[in-house]
Design a protein around this motif. Structure first.
Motif, PDB file in Angstrom:
ATOM      1  N   PRO A 270       0.845  -1.269  -0.047  1.00 14.21           N
ATOM      2  CA  PRO A 270       0.091   0.156  -0.069  1.00 14.21           C
ATOM      3  C   PRO A 270       0.908   1.217  -0.142  1.00 14.21           C
ATOM      4  N   ALA A 271       0.412   2.371  -0.937  1.00 10.08           N
ATOM      5  CA  ALA A 271       1.237   3.402  -0.959  1.00 10.08           C
ATOM      6  C   ALA A 271       1.207   4.230   0.432  1.00 10.08           C
ATOM      7  N   THR A 272       2.424   5.086   0.613  1.00  9.92           N
ATOM      8  CA  THR A 272       2.265   6.005   1.543  1.00  9.92           C
ATOM      9  C   THR A 272       2.405   7.492   0.739  1.00  9.92           C
ATOM     10  N   GLU A 273       2.131   8.340   1.790  1.00  9.07           N
ATOM     11  CA  GLU A 273       2.319   9.835   1.162  1.00  9.07           C
ATOM     12  C   GLU A 273       3.563   9.935   0.585  1.00  9.07           C
ATOM     13  N   GLU A 274       4.807   9.335   0.968  1.00  4.97           N
ATOM     14  CA  GLU A 274       6.038   9.428   0.254  1.00  4.97           C
ATOM     15  C   GLU A 274       6.246   8.643  -1.151  1.00  4.97           C
ATOM     16  N   THR A 275       5.088   7.929  -1.420  1.00  2.00           N
ATOM     17  CA  THR A 275       5.315   7.174  -2.963  1.00  2.00           C
ATOM     18  C   THR A 275       5.139   8.325  -4.027  1.00  2.00           C
ATOM     19  N   PRO A 276       5.849   8.157  -5.000  1.00  2.00           N
ATOM     20  CA  PRO A 276       5.667   9.155  -6.026  1.00  2.00           C
ATOM     21  C   PRO A 276       4.149   8.939  -6.692  1.00  2.00           C
ATOM     22  N   LEU A 277       3.706   9.917  -7.363  1.00  2.00           N
ATOM     23  CA  LEU A 277       2.578   9.632  -8.163  1.00  2.00           C
ATOM     24  C   LEU A 277       3.090   8.875  -9.608  1.00  2.00           C
ATOM     25  N   ASP A 278       2.030   8.288 -10.178  1.00  2.00           N
ATOM     26  CA  ASP A 278       2.457   7.341 -11.549  1.00  2.00           C
ATOM     27  C   ASP A 278       2.339   8.373 -12.625  1.00  2.00           C
ATOM     28  N   LEU A 279       3.387   9.289 -12.688  1.00  2.00           N
ATOM     29  CA  LEU A 279       3.520   9.986 -13.890  1.00  2.00           C
ATOM     30  C   LEU A 279       3.781   9.831 -15.308  1.00  2.00           C
ATOM     31  N   GLY A 280       4.111   8.407 -15.165  1.00  2.00           N
ATOM     32  CA  GLY A 280       4.537   7.599 -16.416  1.00  2.00           C
ATOM     33  C   GLY A 280       3.460   6.845 -16.984  1.00  2.00           C
ATOM     34  N   ALA A 281       2.357   6.966 -16.339  1.00  2.00           N
ATOM     35  CA  ALA A 281       1.187   6.016 -16.696  1.00  2.00           C
ATOM     36  C   ALA A 281       0.640   5.947 -18.231  1.00  2.00           C
ATOM     37  N   GLU A 282       0.169   5.044 -18.727  1.00  2.00           N
ATOM     38  CA  GLU A 282      -0.399   5.168 -20.121  1.00  2.00           C
ATOM     39  C   GLU A 282      -1.858   5.706 -19.770  1.00  2.00           C
ATOM     40  N   GLU A 283      -2.206   6.128 -21.063  1.00  2.00           N
ATOM     41  CA  GLU A 283      -3.726   6.442 -21.037  1.00  2.00           C
ATOM     42  C   GLU A 283      -4.689   5.328 -21.121  1.00  2.00           C
ATOM     43  N   PRO A 284      -5.810   5.239 -20.673  1.00  2.00           N
ATOM     44  CA  PRO A 284      -6.456   6.624 -20.070  1.00  2.00           C
ATOM     45  C   PRO A 284      -6.074   7.007 -18.735  1.00  2.00           C
ATOM     46  N   ARG A 285      -5.158   6.235 -18.029  1.00  2.00           N
ATOM     47  CA  ARG A 285      -4.895   6.449 -16.526  1.00  2.00           C
ATOM     48  C   ARG A 285      -4.083   7.539 -16.647  1.00  2.00           C
ATOM     49  N   GLN A 286      -3.164   8.088 -17.625  1.00  2.00           N
ATOM     50  CA  GLN A 286      -2.306   9.116 -17.652  1.00  2.00           C
ATOM     51  C   GLN A 286      -3.232  10.459 -17.535  1.00  2.00           C
ATOM     52  N   THR A 287      -4.395  10.471 -18.109  1.00  2.00           N
ATOM     53  CA  THR A 287      -5.046  11.845 -18.104  1.00  2.00           C
ATOM     54  C   THR A 287      -5.534  12.230 -16.484  1.00  2.00           C
ATOM     55  N   SER A 288      -6.005  11.060 -15.768  1.00  2.00           N
ATOM     56  CA  SER A 288      -6.402  11.163 -14.407  1.00  2.00           C
ATOM     57  C   SER A 288      -5.076  11.687 -13.306  1.00  2.00           C
ATOM     58  N   VAL A 289      -3.844  10.964 -13.717  1.00  2.00           N
ATOM     59  CA  VAL A 289      -3.049  11.240 -12.922  1.00  2.00           C
ATOM     60  C   VAL A 289      -2.464  12.569 -13.069  1.00  2.00           C
ATOM     61  N   ALA A 290      -2.339  13.095 -14.500  1.00  2.00           N
ATOM     62  CA  ALA A 290      -1.795  14.271 -14.755  1.00  2.00           C
ATOM     63  C   ALA A 290      -2.871  15.338 -13.949  1.00  2.00           C
ATOM     64  N   GLY A 291      -4.162  15.267 -14.072  1.00  2.00           N
ATOM     65  CA  GLY A 291      -4.993  16.166 -13.461  1.00  2.00           C
ATOM     66  C   GLY A 291      -4.808  16.245 -11.911  1.00  2.00           C
ATOM     67  N   VAL A 292      -4.458  15.290 -11.512  1.00  2.00           N
ATOM     68  CA  VAL A 292      -4.114  15.000  -9.702  1.00  2.00           C
ATOM     69  C   VAL A 292      -2.792  16.083  -9.654  1.00  2.00           C
ATOM     70  N   ALA A 293      -1.939  15.562 -10.506  1.00  2.00           N
ATOM     71  CA  ALA A 293      -0.495  16.257 -10.094  1.00  2.00           C
ATOM     72  C   ALA A 293      -0.620  17.597 -10.397  1.00  2.00           C
ATOM     73  N   ALA A 294      -1.417  18.132 -11.459  1.00  2.00           N
ATOM     74  CA  ALA A 294      -1.533  19.659 -11.497  1.00  2.00           C
ATOM     75  C   ALA A 294      -2.217  20.092 -10.448  1.00  2.00           C
ATOM     76  N   LEU A 295      -3.130  19.631  -9.709  1.00  2.00           N
ATOM     77  CA  LEU A 295      -3.958  20.174  -8.465  1.00  2.00           C
ATOM     78  C   LEU A 295      -3.067  20.341  -7.361  1.00  2.00           C
ATOM     79  N   GLU A 296      -2.301  19.084  -7.169  1.00  2.00           N
ATOM     80  CA  GLU A 296      -1.560  19.117  -5.952  1.00  2.00           C
ATOM     81  C   GLU A 296      -0.562  20.256  -6.096  1.00  2.00           C
ATOM     82  N   SER A 297       0.228  20.392  -7.369  1.00  2.00           N
ATOM     83  CA  SER A 297       1.334  21.296  -7.532  1.00  2.00           C
ATOM     84  C   SER A 297       0.791  22.945  -7.518  1.00  2.00           C
ATOM     85  N   ALA A 298      -0.610  23.312  -8.000  1.00  2.00           N
ATOM     86  CA  ALA A 298      -1.023  24.415  -7.605  1.00  2.00           C
ATOM     87  C   ALA A 298      -1.239  24.759  -6.431  1.00  2.00           C
ATOM     88  N   VAL A 299      -1.695  23.850  -5.784  1.00  2.00           N
ATOM     89  CA  VAL A 299      -2.158  23.823  -4.173  1.00  2.00           C
ATOM     90  C   VAL A 299      -1.126  24.343  -3.365  1.00  2.00           C
TER      91      VAL A 299
END
Length: 271
Positions: free
Chosen positions: A111-140
């Motif tokens: 199970p992932a912890t908060e220190e686990t990196p996001l799955d930025l290299g995921a393939e589509e369609p997962r990539q779209t969701s992960v990229a949205g999460v990464a953008a949200l968290e970076s802005a916040v």
């Protein structure tokens, strides 16, 4: 505190507003059809609304999930969050609490912890969701005091995983697999409680999920039984590497958050 609640008409927002009000906070609901009727994708309108509200805190509970359009939800996370953060900074807001997800982590065995990196290299369609999460968290993170709540898969009234929810309909049609993929689940009431508590938490990312990550082969039949629909056959095979669940130990040990519904096994009874 004066709190702008973005997403006040959503599944969590509708429950969150009365909790905050009962604790003495002044809540200004922001949503497309809320008290502050604003399309969060309209930057100028968001900036003006937050400026006029003069909040101490922005609570970000925005989603676009009613139709199951994950690309639209990712756009809201990316562009809507950008607008909301810009509005908060322009208004001098120092604190933001934002909803994220606990299944955007990179592949791994445990199970992932908060220190686990996001799955930025995921393939589509997962990539779209992960990229949205990464953008949200970076802005916040641009706001001086920020908390990101990485929610597990929500279940309970008005969620996808309710007796009359989207996934109950899919399950009845045989479209919800009972396979080896692992998820961490979260009752919607526990999501609300964590958001309220996060007003006092130190800055950082927190996994907010129950105590028992489980394979779909375990929890999907239990969900189907609770929803009153036929369970799918359990299927063999290896899980996707990213479908690993998430650990809530940081929340327990460092901010004192414990879910009321500690396991989906009992939580599904509330359906």
């Amino acid at each position: 505190m004066r709190i702008v609640l973005a997403g006040s008409t959503g599944v969590i927002g509708r429950r969150l507003e009365p909790f905050l009000t009962a604790r003495g906070h002044e809540v200004i609901g922001l949503a497309r059809n809320g008290p502050l009727a604003v399309d969060v994708l309209d930057r100028d309108a968001v900036v003006a609304a937050v400026r006029d509200a003069r909040p101490d805190v922005v609570m970000h509970q925005l989603t676009s999930l009613s139709t199951g359009d994950l690309a639209a939800n990712a756009r809201l996370r990316r562009d809507g969050t950008r607008n909301l953060v810009d509005a908060a900074l322009a208004a001098g807001v120092r604190r933001i609490v934002a909803q994220s997800i606990a299944w955007a982590y990179e592949p791994g065995a445990d199970p992932a912890t908060e220190e686990t990196p996001l799955d930025l290299g995921a393939e589509e369609p997962r990539q779209t969701s992960v990229a949205g999460v990464a953008a949200l968290e970076s802005a916040v993170r641009e706001v001086p005091e920020w908390v990101v709540l990485r929610y597990g898969t929500l279940y309970g009234p008005d969620t996808w995983y309710a007796r009359d929810g989207l996934m109950a309909q899919f399950a009845a049609a045989g479209r919800v697999p009972a396979d080896a993929d692992v998820s961490s689940l979260l009752h919607v009431d526990d999501a609300v409680a964590a958001a309220v508590a996060a007003l006092e938490w130190p800055a950082g990312v927190v996994n907010v999920c129950d105590d028992e990550p489980a394979a779909a082969s375990q929890w999907v039949p239990a969900f189907c039984a609770a929803a009153g629909v036929p369970a799918p056959p359990v299927t063999a095979g290896e899980r996707h590497g990213w479908a690993r669940g998430a650990s809530n130990q940081f929340a327990r040990r460092h901010v004192g958050w414990v879910p009321t519904h500690r396991s989906w096994r009992k939580g599904f009874a509330t359906l």
